[in-house]
Motif scaffolding. Structure first.
Motif, PDB file in Angstrom:
ATOM      1  N   VAL A 291      19.817   6.469 -23.646  1.00 28.68           N
ATOM      2  CA  VAL A 291      21.231   7.225 -22.709  1.00 28.68           C
ATOM      3  C   VAL A 291      22.333   6.836 -23.304  1.00 28.68           C
ATOM      4  O   VAL A 291      22.726   5.598 -23.395  1.00 28.68           O
ATOM      5  CB  VAL A 291      20.742   7.020 -21.277  1.00 28.68           C
ATOM      6  CG1 VAL A 291      22.183   7.656 -20.561  1.00 28.68           C
ATOM      7  CG2 VAL A 291      19.417   7.340 -20.801  1.00 28.68           C
ATOM      8  N   MET A 292      23.302   7.757 -23.791  1.00 30.44           N
ATOM      9  CA  MET A 292      24.567   7.419 -24.029  1.00 30.44           C
ATOM     10  C   MET A 292      25.539   7.986 -22.892  1.00 30.44           C
ATOM     11  O   MET A 292      26.438   6.963 -22.569  1.00 30.44           O
ATOM     12  CB  MET A 292      24.959   8.206 -25.523  1.00 30.44           C
ATOM     13  CG  MET A 292      24.118   7.708 -26.669  1.00 30.44           C
ATOM     14  SD  MET A 292      24.614   6.178 -27.057  1.00 30.44           S
ATOM     15  CE  MET A 292      22.921   5.230 -26.842  1.00 30.44           C
TER      16      MET A 292
ATOM     17  N   TYR B  71      32.169   4.315 -17.802  1.00 27.96           N
ATOM     18  CA  TYR B  71      32.176   3.699 -19.391  1.00 27.96           C
ATOM     19  C   TYR B  71      33.584   3.970 -19.949  1.00 27.96           C
ATOM     20  O   TYR B  71      34.015   2.929 -20.433  1.00 27.96           O
ATOM     21  CB  TYR B  71      30.936   4.110 -19.888  1.00 27.96           C
ATOM     22  CG  TYR B  71      30.933   3.548 -21.183  1.00 27.96           C
ATOM     23  CD1 TYR B  71      29.946   2.557 -21.612  1.00 27.96           C
ATOM     24  CD2 TYR B  71      31.681   4.370 -22.363  1.00 27.96           C
ATOM     25  CE1 TYR B  71      30.003   2.233 -22.814  1.00 27.96           C
ATOM     26  CE2 TYR B  71      31.338   4.054 -23.623  1.00 27.96           C
ATOM     27  CZ  TYR B  71      30.406   2.861 -23.767  1.00 27.96           C
ATOM     28  OH  TYR B  71      30.434   2.334 -25.214  1.00 27.96           O
TER      29      TYR B  71
ATOM     30  N   ASP C 192      32.857   1.715 -29.851  1.00 30.11           N
ATOM     31  CA  ASP C 192      32.205   2.278 -28.811  1.00 30.11           C
ATOM     32  C   ASP C 192      30.731   2.636 -29.502  1.00 30.11           C
ATOM     33  O   ASP C 192      30.402   4.058 -29.747  1.00 30.11           O
ATOM     34  CB  ASP C 192      32.934   3.473 -28.419  1.00 30.11           C
ATOM     35  CG  ASP C 192      32.252   4.284 -27.464  1.00 30.11           C
ATOM     36  OD1 ASP C 192      31.239   4.037 -26.827  1.00 30.11           O
ATOM     37  OD2 ASP C 192      32.877   5.367 -26.936  1.00 30.11           O
ATOM     38  N   SER C 193      29.989   1.879 -29.419  1.00 34.11           N
ATOM     39  CA  SER C 193      28.679   1.961 -30.374  1.00 34.11           C
ATOM     40  C   SER C 193      27.415   2.552 -29.521  1.00 34.11           C
ATOM     41  O   SER C 193      27.788   2.198 -28.101  1.00 34.11           O
ATOM     42  CB  SER C 193      28.312   0.671 -30.851  1.00 34.11           C
ATOM     43  OG  SER C 193      27.809  -0.284 -29.900  1.00 34.11           O
ATOM     44  N   ALA C 194      26.547   2.825 -30.131  1.00 31.80           N
ATOM     45  CA  ALA C 194      25.172   3.068 -29.441  1.00 31.80           C
ATOM     46  C   ALA C 194      24.519   1.841 -29.505  1.00 31.80           C
ATOM     47  O   ALA C 194      25.336   0.852 -29.511  1.00 31.80           O
ATOM     48  CB  ALA C 194      24.519   4.067 -30.642  1.00 31.80           C
ATOM     49  N   ASP C 195      23.330   1.675 -29.036  1.00 31.86           N
ATOM     50  CA  ASP C 195      22.659   0.401 -28.819  1.00 31.86           C
ATOM     51  C   ASP C 195      22.338  -0.136 -30.259  1.00 31.86           C
ATOM     52  O   ASP C 195      22.380   0.359 -31.191  1.00 31.86           O
ATOM     53  CB  ASP C 195      21.366   0.585 -27.964  1.00 31.86           C
ATOM     54  CG  ASP C 195      21.995   1.077 -26.521  1.00 31.86           C
ATOM     55  OD1 ASP C 195      22.512   0.434 -25.999  1.00 31.86           O
ATOM     56  OD2 ASP C 195      21.554   2.385 -26.399  1.00 31.86           O
TER      57      ASP C 195
ATOM     58  N   GLN D 104      31.482  -2.430 -26.314  1.00 30.89           N
ATOM     59  CA  GLN D 104      30.383  -2.248 -25.276  1.00 30.89           C
ATOM     60  C   GLN D 104      29.521  -3.111 -25.636  1.00 30.89           C
ATOM     61  O   GLN D 104      29.164  -3.216 -26.784  1.00 30.89           O
ATOM     62  CB  GLN D 104      29.924  -0.935 -25.113  1.00 30.89           C
ATOM     63  CG  GLN D 104      28.578  -0.181 -26.238  1.00 30.89           C
ATOM     64  CD  GLN D 104      27.346  -0.899 -25.975  1.00 30.89           C
ATOM     65  OE1 GLN D 104      27.059  -1.303 -24.922  1.00 30.89           O
ATOM     66  NE2 GLN D 104      26.737  -0.373 -26.891  1.00 30.89           N
TER      67      GLN D 104
ATOM     68  N   TYR E 203      22.656   3.586 -16.899  1.00 28.98           N
ATOM     69  CA  TYR E 203      22.216   2.733 -18.050  1.00 28.98           C
ATOM     70  C   TYR E 203      21.227   1.670 -17.568  1.00 28.98           C
ATOM     71  O   TYR E 203      21.263   1.181 -16.494  1.00 28.98           O
ATOM     72  CB  TYR E 203      23.452   1.911 -18.684  1.00 28.98           C
ATOM     73  CG  TYR E 203      24.296   2.528 -19.476  1.00 28.98           C
ATOM     74  CD1 TYR E 203      24.010   3.886 -19.843  1.00 28.98           C
ATOM     75  CD2 TYR E 203      25.637   2.096 -19.992  1.00 28.98           C
ATOM     76  CE1 TYR E 203      25.099   4.759 -20.752  1.00 28.98           C
ATOM     77  CE2 TYR E 203      26.410   2.739 -20.666  1.00 28.98           C
ATOM     78  CZ  TYR E 203      26.356   4.152 -21.094  1.00 28.98           C
ATOM     79  OH  TYR E 203      27.104   4.697 -21.747  1.00 28.98           O
TER      80      TYR E 203
ATOM     81  N   TRP F  80      26.553  -3.053 -16.582  1.00 32.28           N
ATOM     82  CA  TRP F  80      26.988  -2.859 -17.957  1.00 32.28           C
ATOM     83  C   TRP F  80      28.061  -3.711 -18.567  1.00 32.28           C
ATOM     84  O   TRP F  80      28.883  -4.058 -17.725  1.00 32.28           O
ATOM     85  CB  TRP F  80      27.366  -1.413 -18.431  1.00 32.28           C
ATOM     86  CG  TRP F  80      26.621  -1.343 -19.983  1.00 32.28           C
ATOM     87  CD1 TRP F  80      27.595  -1.202 -21.030  1.00 32.28           C
ATOM     88  CD2 TRP F  80      25.601  -1.084 -20.516  1.00 32.28           C
ATOM     89  NE1 TRP F  80      26.716  -0.897 -22.147  1.00 32.28           N
ATOM     90  CE2 TRP F  80      25.631  -1.047 -22.037  1.00 32.28           C
ATOM     91  CE3 TRP F  80      24.339  -1.175 -19.894  1.00 32.28           C
ATOM     92  CZ2 TRP F  80      24.360  -0.775 -22.726  1.00 32.28           C
ATOM     93  CZ3 TRP F  80      23.140  -1.154 -20.899  1.00 32.28           C
ATOM     94  CH2 TRP F  80      23.170  -1.013 -22.126  1.00 32.28           C
TER      95      TRP F  80
HETATM   96  N1  PUT Z   1      28.425   4.196 -26.053  1.00 33.31           N
HETATM   97  C1  PUT Z   1      26.993   4.165 -25.339  1.00 33.31           C
HETATM   98  C2  PUT Z   1      26.521   2.804 -24.775  1.00 33.31           C
HETATM   99  C3  PUT Z   1      25.119   2.659 -25.046  1.00 33.31           C
HETATM  100  C4  PUT Z   1      24.231   2.779 -23.729  1.00 33.31           C
HETATM  101  N2  PUT Z   1      22.974   2.194 -23.848  1.00 33.31           N
END
Ligand code: PUT
Length: 289
Positions: free
Chosen positions: A54-55, A64, A159-162, A192, A229, A234
């Motif tokens: 999930v983003m 976020y 602002d990355s993904a996982d 993040q 999340y 987070w």
């Molecule tokens: N930019 C999204 C953060 C990652 C969430 N699992």
């Protein structure tokens, strides 16, 4: 009409997070980097996932995006140039662009399908793509940082993904060292930094790396509650090249901004409270376990 139960599930080895969706998948494409999908969830509206993680969702993305931007913007009041690496949903630059003082807001997103999917199905975050003050680049953020001149940015947000798949390179010491080089002497890096509970190993490792690069007392962790999340808790990291301390900020200015802009999460009290850490997080940061 929903005729059957269909669930999206994000899984780790031992924990999973599930959201019921309509079954009418709005977007599904494989880019050279990852699978990009949009689901229509019942509780949180349209949801962007990358490789099954999930983003953001329509109903809680503001937590976020407000926290990754306004905390540093009120801690570094003179920021003129901001860079976002990743963040192809647009939410982070939407929030940055609320700050008139920023003369440059550059977003570097590697995957144009993320931008396409969000323009089609997450219009509230993608709204920033229509802003003429945004400098949008579809290219590799690591290459961009490696080629960037020394001391160019006051604020760099990762602002990355996982840290799996294409996002992995954004979690390395080599990359953070380059980010440090590209910051002005009083610049800030915000990332993040995953869930302390769900992604404990990564969480511990990256804070250790930040401290090695920025200095032991220059790195701070702050938290926010993000229901979609995994674990709901987070973390974000705040690393300062100079002396800007996240708790020394203009509370009146932050309160006024929050009210005038109609923010849904960030305010001057949340800014301070976000840096209060539970003991288990303090211990992870101090001892790694
Ligand atoms: N930019 C999204 C953060 C990652 C969430 N699992």
């Amino acid at each position: 009409t929903i005729t059957r139960d269909v669930w999206f599930t994000e899984r780790d080895e031992n924990i999973a997070l599930s959201l019921k969706h309509s079954g009418n998948q709005l977007y599904k494409k494989d880019s050279p980097y990852q699978r990009v999908e949009i689901f229509e969830t019942l509780a949180y509206g349209n949801m962007l996932t990358l490789d099954g993680m999930v983003m953001c969702t329509q109903k809680d993305e503001y937590v976020y995006h407000e926290m990754i931007t306004h905390v540093p913007m009120f801690s570094h009041t003179k920021a003129k140039r901001a860079l976002v690496i990743g963040g192809g949903d647009g939410g982070t630059v939407r929030e940055l662009l609320r700050h008139e003082q920023l003369e440059e807001v550059t977003l570097v997103e590697i995957d144009e399908l993320v931008i396409e999917a969000c323009k089609l199905h997450l219009p509230e975050t993608a709204v920033a793509f229509g802003n003429p003050r945004l400098n949008l680049l579809v290219e590799d953020g690591i290459k961009y940082i490696n080629d960037c001149e020394d001391g160019r940015y006051d604020l760099i947000i990762i602002d990355s993904a996982d840290p799996v798949g294409p996002g992995e390179g954004l979690f390395t010491a080599e990359f953070y060292k380059e980010v440090y080089r590209c910051l002005t002497p009083d610049g800030l890096m915000i990332t993040q930094s995953e869930s302390p509970r769900f992604n404990t190993g990564v969480f511990v490792e990256i804070y250790e790396t930040y401290k090695q690069i920025f200095g032991e007392n220059k790195v701070h962790c702050y938290l926010a509650g993000i229901p979609t999340y995994p674990t709901g808790t987070w973390s974000f990291s705040y690393s300062s090249k100079g002396d800007a301390h996240p708790l020394q900020f203009d509370k009146d200015a932050a309160a006024k901004f929050s009210q005038e802009q109609g923010l849904k999460y960030y305010n001057e009290e949340i800014h301070t409270a976000a840096f209060a850490l539970p003991n288990f997080v303090k211990e992870l940061l101090a001892n790694g376990s």
